[in-house]
Design an enzyme around this catalytic site. Structure first.
Site, short mmCIF file in Angstrom:
data_model
loop_
_atom_site.label_atom_id
_atom_site.label_comp_id
_atom_site.label_asym_id
_atom_site.label_seq_id
_atom_site.Cartn_x
_atom_site.Cartn_y
_atom_site.Cartn_z
N ASP A 116 -22.00 31.98 51.95
CA ASP A 116 -22.27 33.08 51.03
C ASP A 116 -20.41 33.50 50.69
OD1 ASP A 116 -23.05 36.98 50.02
OD2 ASP A 116 -25.08 35.24 50.48
N ASP A 117 -20.27 34.83 49.90
CA ASP A 117 -19.31 35.36 49.35
C ASP A 117 -17.81 35.35 50.96
OD1 ASP A 117 -17.27 36.34 47.93
OD2 ASP A 117 -18.26 38.64 47.98
N TRP A 163 -29.86 41.61 41.66
CA TRP A 163 -30.57 42.66 42.72
C TRP A 163 -31.64 42.97 41.85
CZ3 TRP A 163 -24.93 44.27 41.17
CH2 TRP A 163 -24.65 43.27 41.77
N TRP A 174 -24.14 35.06 55.09
CA TRP A 174 -24.39 36.52 54.39
C TRP A 174 -24.40 37.25 56.34
CZ3 TRP A 174 -19.91 38.95 52.49
CH2 TRP A 174 -20.45 40.11 52.59
N ASP A 189 -29.90 44.52 48.06
CA ASP A 189 -29.41 43.81 50.06
C ASP A 189 -30.32 44.96 50.41
OD1 ASP A 189 -27.33 42.76 48.18
OD2 ASP A 189 -26.41 42.88 49.60
N ARG A 222 -33.45 37.31 42.43
CA ARG A 222 -33.72 38.72 43.64
C ARG A 222 -34.15 39.68 43.06
NH1 ARG A 222 -29.48 39.57 47.55
NH2 ARG A 222 -29.83 41.61 47.10
N CYS A 271 -18.39 40.02 44.84
CA CYS A 271 -18.60 41.44 45.30
C CYS A 271 -17.46 41.61 46.80
CB CYS A 271 -19.55 41.55 45.99
SG CYS A 271 -21.37 41.05 44.86
N LYS A 322 -25.78 30.25 44.48
CA LYS A 322 -26.65 31.62 44.55
C LYS A 322 -25.19 32.55 43.78
CE LYS A 322 -26.55 35.51 47.55
NZ LYS A 322 -26.39 36.47 48.84
N ASP A 381 -24.15 35.88 42.18
CA ASP A 381 -24.31 37.31 42.50
C ASP A 381 -24.03 37.82 41.29
OD1 ASP A 381 -24.87 39.65 43.63
OD2 ASP A 381 -23.61 38.76 45.32
C1 GAL Z 1 -24.41 41.18 47.56
C2 GAL Z 1 -25.11 40.22 47.73
C3 GAL Z 1 -25.23 40.09 49.00
C4 GAL Z 1 -24.16 39.01 49.42
C5 GAL Z 1 -22.49 40.25 49.16
C6 GAL Z 1 -21.85 39.34 48.72
O1 GAL Z 1 -24.33 41.54 45.39
O2 GAL Z 1 -26.66 40.46 47.08
O3 GAL Z 1 -26.33 39.08 49.46
O4 GAL Z 1 -24.08 38.51 48.68
O5 GAL Z 1 -23.37 40.42 47.29
O6 GAL Z 1 -20.74 39.56 49.29
#
Ligand code: GAL
Length: 391
Positions: free
Chosen positions: A55-56, A167, A20, A189, A185, A104, A130, A132
């Site tokens: 990640d995403d 978060w 990410w 971020d 977490r 996200c 992971k 979210d």
């Molecule tokens: C946030 C997360 C980040 C990353 C991001 C991806 O919510 O805290 O670490 O994963 O989304 O969109």
């Protein structure tokens, strides 16, 4: 709630790499393969970094008709082949989803299809999830949503480290273990800044530390369940050898002093250490920092204690962390001038009952003895770290 989730996983804070912070939504299969190769070539795998986490944005915009996740066209060989590639290099493979309708970044996620997706993760060879907190929650609270995935992971025939990413909004340190989580977490971020502008997205390194100091969460922390102050920003930003990618979360590079402090504090916190940089352009400075054996030993100490502040004021901070042998003491200079920062073993987590101590500077390796008084000269924004052992 689940009881049979693999508790023996994550006995020390997980170490690895996540896409990410450097690649954001532009991540491709080629980037993940390059990261796996680079973990081996740079010696980071040898130092203990083992998870490679996508990640995403790895998923296509639509699921299949049954609701299964499909990889996007940027992952043309699919996730099982990518997991094999990672495993063939002696590493472990991680994926991302969200406890909501969408991620996200707006991709399909796992709420109400937890079992289906957990089965997919197992089939693909996923070792780390992971999870979210974005998308529509359909009126369900966080504990319920995270327990649903914890239960689904407990029901599959594969052991997966469960990384809860909500978060810190719903005090996950109080329920993360009970829903099968191995890390959660604690904070928002982290961006590649020492202090973030309050009007901008995210927290800087010092902002996260303020938050970790005020949250009284160390008691929840230990083997099998870790407070997570977010992934590392070491190696991000133009001056530290950033690639041509333009990550949304990179604001400006941290200075060398700030990067050393970032790493020292994360190790003192016994934080999960997920490198967030493009490893194909990692500088020698950052590689040496991330592989510092004395600091990594503090992070990975088997007792799994989270370091806590002994004192903090406008100019200086002293934190300490009990270790299996002795303790680590960190001296941080918040001011703009070099300072001599002092403490005494008795005012730290160093075990009591001795009047002679061996001290080792974790940056230089220099060793000396003391009756307990500890004084370090520390440059602005730098952190001295010593390992103190009763004799
Ligand atoms: C946030 C997360 C980040 C990353 C991001 C991806 O919510 O805290 O670490 O994963 O989304 O969109």
């Amino acid at each position: 709630m689940t009881n049979d989730h693999p508790r023996h996983l994550a006995q020390t804070p997980p170490l690895g790499w996540n896409s990410w912070n450097a690649f954001s939504c532009k991540v491709t299969e080629a980037d993940i393969r390059a990261a796996a190769d680079a973990l081996v070539d740079t010696g980071l795998r040898e130092a203990g970094y083992e998870y490679v986490v996508v990640d995403d944005c790895w998923m296509a915009g639509e699921t299949d008709s049954a609701g299964r996740l499909k990889p996007s066209a940027d992952f043309p060989n699919g996730m099982a082949a990518l997991a094999d590639y990672v495993h063939d290099r002696g590493l472990k493979f991680g994926l991302y989803s969200s406890a909501g309708s969408h991620t996200c970044q707006g991709y399909p996620a796992s709420l109400d299809r937890e079992e289906l997706h957990a089965e997919q993760f197992a089939e693909w060879g996923v070792d780390y999830l992971k999870y979210d907190n974005c998308g529509d929650h359909r009126g369900r609270d966080a504990v319920d949503r995270y327990a649903a995935m914890g239960d689904a992971l407990a029901g599959i025939d594969r052991e997966i480290v469960y990384s809860i990413c909500e978060w810190g909004e719903n005090r996950p340190w109080e329920w993360g273990r009970n829903v099968g989580g191995h890390l959660w977490r604690a904070t928002d971020d982290l961006v590649a800044k020492w202090r973030a502008d309050p009007d901008e997205f995210g927290l800087g390194v010092a902002d996260v530390l303020d938050r970790m100091a005020e949250l009284d969460v160390a008691a929840a922390h230990g083997p099998g369940g870790w407070n997570d102050p977010d992934m590392l920003q070491i190696g991000n930003g133009p001056a530290s050898g950033q690639s041509e990618h333009e990550p949304v979360h990179v604001q400006r590079p941290l200075t060398k002093a700030e990067r050393r402090s970032h790493f020292a504090f994360w190790c003192l916190l016994a934080a999960p250490l997920m490198i967030g940089a493009d490893l194909t352009s990692l500088s020698a400075f950052d590689r040496d920092l991330l592989t510092n054996e004395r600091l990594l030993a503090i992070d990975q100490d088997p007792l799994g204690m989270q370091g806590t502040p002994d004192r903090r004021d406008d100019d200086e901070e002293v934190w300490s962390k009990r270790l299996q042998e002795g303790a680590a003491v960190l001296f941080h200079n918040r001011s703009d001038d070099a300072r001599e920062i002092s403490t005494h073993a008795a005012d730290t987590d160093v075990p009591a009952g001795s009047d002679r101590y061996r001290v080792q500077d974790c940056w230089t390796g220099n060793e000396w003895e003391t009756d307990g008084s500890l004084t370090m000269t520390v440059k602005p924004r730098e952190s001295a770290v010593v390992h103190v052992t009763p004799r």
